[in-house]
Design a protein around this motif. Structure first.
Motif, PDB file in Angstrom:
ATOM      1  N   VAL B 115      36.948  48.849  32.794  1.00  0.00           N
ATOM      2  CA  VAL B 115      37.532  47.607  32.259  1.00  0.00           C
ATOM      3  C   VAL B 115      36.947  46.439  33.049  1.00  0.00           C
ATOM      4  CG1 VAL B 115      39.666  46.323  31.827  1.00  0.00           C
ATOM      5  CG2 VAL B 115      39.669  48.817  31.664  1.00  0.00           C
ATOM      6  N   VAL B 116      36.463  45.441  32.317  1.00  0.00           N
ATOM      7  CA  VAL B 116      35.897  44.252  32.959  1.00  0.00           C
ATOM      8  C   VAL B 116      36.967  43.168  32.971  1.00  0.00           C
ATOM      9  CG1 VAL B 116      34.019  42.556  32.893  1.00  0.00           C
ATOM     10  CG2 VAL B 116      33.607  44.877  32.095  1.00  0.00           C
ATOM     11  N   ARG B 117      37.175  42.593  34.157  1.00  0.00           N
ATOM     12  CA  ARG B 117      38.192  41.534  34.312  1.00  0.00           C
ATOM     13  C   ARG B 117      37.514  40.261  34.810  1.00  0.00           C
ATOM     14  NH1 ARG B 117      42.982  43.069  38.013  1.00  0.00           N
ATOM     15  NH2 ARG B 117      43.759  41.109  37.222  1.00  0.00           N
ATOM     16  N   PRO B 118      37.091  39.400  33.913  1.00  0.00           N
ATOM     17  CA  PRO B 118      36.424  38.173  34.373  1.00  0.00           C
ATOM     18  C   PRO B 118      37.433  37.099  34.750  1.00  0.00           C
ATOM     19  CG  PRO B 118      35.778  38.820  32.136  1.00  0.00           C
ATOM     20  CD  PRO B 118      37.038  39.547  32.457  1.00  0.00           C
ATOM     21  N   GLY B 119      36.978  36.148  35.542  1.00  0.00           N
ATOM     22  CA  GLY B 119      37.801  34.990  35.859  1.00  0.00           C
ATOM     23  C   GLY B 119      37.697  33.970  34.740  1.00  0.00           C
ATOM     24  N   ALA B 120      38.573  32.952  34.784  1.00  0.00           N
ATOM     25  CA  ALA B 120      38.604  31.967  33.692  1.00  0.00           C
ATOM     26  C   ALA B 120      37.278  31.217  33.563  1.00  0.00           C
ATOM     27  CB  ALA B 120      39.747  30.983  33.935  1.00  0.00           C
ATOM     28  N   LYS B 121      36.643  30.934  34.677  1.00  0.00           N
ATOM     29  CA  LYS B 121      35.412  30.132  34.645  1.00  0.00           C
ATOM     30  C   LYS B 121      34.145  30.987  34.697  1.00  0.00           C
ATOM     31  CE  LYS B 121      37.554  26.178  34.682  1.00  0.00           C
ATOM     32  NZ  LYS B 121      37.569  25.377  33.444  1.00  0.00           N
ATOM     33  N   THR B 122      34.293  32.289  34.607  1.00  0.00           N
ATOM     34  CA  THR B 122      33.111  33.166  34.614  1.00  0.00           C
ATOM     35  C   THR B 122      32.302  32.948  33.336  1.00  0.00           C
ATOM     36  OG1 THR B 122      34.407  34.794  35.815  1.00  0.00           O
ATOM     37  CG2 THR B 122      32.359  35.570  34.856  1.00  0.00           C
ATOM     38  N   ALA B 123      30.990  32.911  33.482  1.00  0.00           N
ATOM     39  CA  ALA B 123      30.128  32.691  32.312  1.00  0.00           C
ATOM     40  C   ALA B 123      30.159  33.914  31.404  1.00  0.00           C
ATOM     41  CB  ALA B 123      28.710  32.397  32.765  1.00  0.00           C
ATOM     42  N   TYR B 124      30.232  33.646  30.101  1.00  0.00           N
ATOM     43  CA  TYR B 124      30.268  34.707  29.092  1.00  0.00           C
ATOM     44  C   TYR B 124      29.019  35.599  29.206  1.00  0.00           C
ATOM     45  CZ  TYR B 124      29.853  36.537  24.274  1.00  0.00           C
ATOM     46  OH  TYR B 124      29.691  37.322  23.170  1.00  0.00           O
ATOM     47  N   GLY B 125      27.876  34.979  29.522  1.00  0.00           N
ATOM     48  CA  GLY B 125      26.628  35.735  29.671  1.00  0.00           C
ATOM     49  C   GLY B 125      26.719  36.769  30.782  1.00  0.00           C
ATOM     50  N   ASP B 126      27.397  36.403  31.890  1.00  0.00           N
ATOM     51  CA  ASP B 126      27.564  37.343  33.006  1.00  0.00           C
ATOM     52  C   ASP B 126      28.478  38.506  32.607  1.00  0.00           C
ATOM     53  OD1 ASP B 126      25.939  35.882  34.620  1.00  0.00           O
ATOM     54  OD2 ASP B 126      27.537  34.885  35.739  1.00  0.00           O
ATOM     55  N   VAL B 127      29.520  38.172  31.843  1.00  0.00           N
ATOM     56  CA  VAL B 127      30.464  39.213  31.399  1.00  0.00           C
ATOM     57  C   VAL B 127      29.729  40.249  30.539  1.00  0.00           C
ATOM     58  CG1 VAL B 127      32.590  39.652  30.086  1.00  0.00           C
ATOM     59  CG2 VAL B 127      32.379  37.572  31.445  1.00  0.00           C
TER      60      VAL B 127
END
Lengths: 163, 148
Positions: B115-127
Motif C-alpha cells: 500500500v502506498v501512502r503519499p503525503g498531501a504535497k507529494t507529486a503524483y508522478g512520484d506516487v
C-alpha cells in the motif's frame, strides 16, 4: 508498317500526356514524343496512396483513442499495460475534474461515479485517471474517496510507457 | 472549318501539390503518443472485517521532500521492523528504493501486497513511480491509500 496494337493504344490514350511532366506550352515540337523527360506521376500517386493507407492503419491500431491536453505531462512507467477496452476517463487539470470531458464538481464526484458504476455493463467498473505528473496528491485524494464510495475498485492511471 | 479537338487532359499536378502539402502538414502537427495504464484495485466501501487475518503487507510512505519510509505489517515473524530510504538531491532515491524492495522480496517471499501512502504535497508522478517500482519488484497487489 505498324502492326502492334500496343502502339495504337498508346497513341489514343488521353492519359498518356498527363503521366509526364510537360512544360505547360500547348505547342509541341516535332520531337516532343522523344523527349519524355518525365517524372512518372503514376509512381508518385502510388507512393501517396501507400502513405495515406499507412497513416490510416497506423492511427487505428485497435485499443482506445484518447486526447491528452498539450500542457499535461503524464507520468512515466516501465510496467504499464496497453489500453484494450474503452474505459471512462477522469481528467484532473488544475484542480478541476472532467469526467469524459464534462466538468464535475468535487462534491458531485461520488454521485457521478455511482451513476457510472450503475450504467457499467462489466462486473468490475474501471476508471482511467489522467493527471499531470507535477500535480499534488491532495488533488487525487477526493477522487479516491469518491470512487471508493461509488464502488469503483479498478483504477487505471494513464502513463507513458518507457519500455 | 473543323472544331478544335476536345482536351481530355486532367491536370493532376495541382492535386498532387495539395496532397503533398496536406500530408506534410498532418505529419508535422500530429503527435502520437502511446499511452499505457498502471492498474490498481482499490478497497471499496467499508471492507474491514473484524477479526479477519490480513495478508502480510508493505506500507510505503512517500513524503513530499522525497523521503520514503517502508514498514512491514502482519508478517508472522516478530522481528519485523521498518526501514527508510533517505532522499537524494533530486528527490526520491530511486536506486536505493529499488534495492530495498528487492531485498525485502528476497527476505520475505510471502510479501505480495503493498500500500502506498503519499503525503498531501507529494507529486503524483512520484506516487506513480513508486507504484511502478513495486510492480517491478513483483508485488501483486499494489494499492493507494487516501490521505488521513
Amino acid at each position: 508498317m505498324k502492326t502492334s496494337f500496343v502502339q495504337t493504344l498508346q497513341r489514343r490514350s488521353p492519359l498518356k500526356d498527363t503521366q509526364n511532366l510537360s512544360g505547360g506550352s500547348k505547342k509541341k515540337s516535332l520531337f516532343s514524343r522523344d523527349l519524355a523527360m518525365a517524372l512518372p506521376l503514376t509512381s508518385l500517386i502510388d507512393a501517396f496512396s501507400i502513405i495515406v493507407i499507412y497513416l490510416l492503419v497506423g492511427t487505428q491500431s485497435g485499443g482506445m483513442e484518447t486526447q491528452i491536453p498539450n500542457k499535461m505531462n503524464l507520468p512515466l512507467a516501465d510496467h504499464s499495460i496497453g489500453i484494450i477496452e474503452e474505459t471512462p476517463i477522469l481528467k484532473i487539470e488544475k484542480g478541476v475534474y472532467y469526467l469524459d470531458d464534462k466538468i464535475v464538481r468535487k462534491n458531485e464526484l461520488s454521485e457521478k461515479l455511482s451513476e457510472l458504476k450503475k450504467s457499467s455493463v462489466q462486473k468490475t467498473a474501471a476508471l482511467m485517471i489522467q493527471a499531470d505528473q507535477e500535480m499534488n496528491y491532495e488533488e487525487l485524494d477526493p477522487l479516491l474517496r469518491a470512487s471508493s464510495e461509488a464502488g469503483i475498485e479498478k483504477m487505471k492511471f494513464a502513463v507513458v510507457p518507457t519500455k | 472549318m473543323k472544331n478544335k479537338e476536345l482536351n481530355f487532359e486532367i491536370n493532376i499536378l495541382p492535386i498532387l501539390d495539395i496532397l503533398s502539402v496536406l500530408i506534410c502538414f498532418l505529419l508535422l502537427t500530429a503527435v502520437w503518443i502511446q499511452v499505457g495504464t498502471l492498474d490498481t484495485m482499490q478497497a471499496i466501501g467499508d471492507n474491514s472485517t473484524e477479526g479477519a487475518k490480513n495478508p502480510p503487507s508493505l506500507w510505503v510512505t512517500v513524503e513530499a521532500n522525497g523521503d520514503v519510509q517502508l514498514s512491514l505489517r502482519d508478517l508472522p515473524k516478530s522481528q519485523v521492523s521498518g526501514d527508510e530510504v533517505i532522499k537524494s538531491s533530486r528527490g526520491v532515491n530511486w536506486a536505493a528504493l529499488e534495492k530495498k524492495l528487492t531485498s525485502l522480496r528476497v527476505q520475505f517471499p510471502e510479501l505480495k501486497t503493498s500500500v502506498v501512502r503519499p503525503g498531501a504535497k507529494t507529486a503524483y508522478g512520484d506516487v506513480i513511480r513508486v507504484m511502478d517500482k513495486l510492480k517491478q519488484s513483483e508485488f501483486e497487489g499494489v494499492g493507494l491509500s487516501p490521505l488521513g
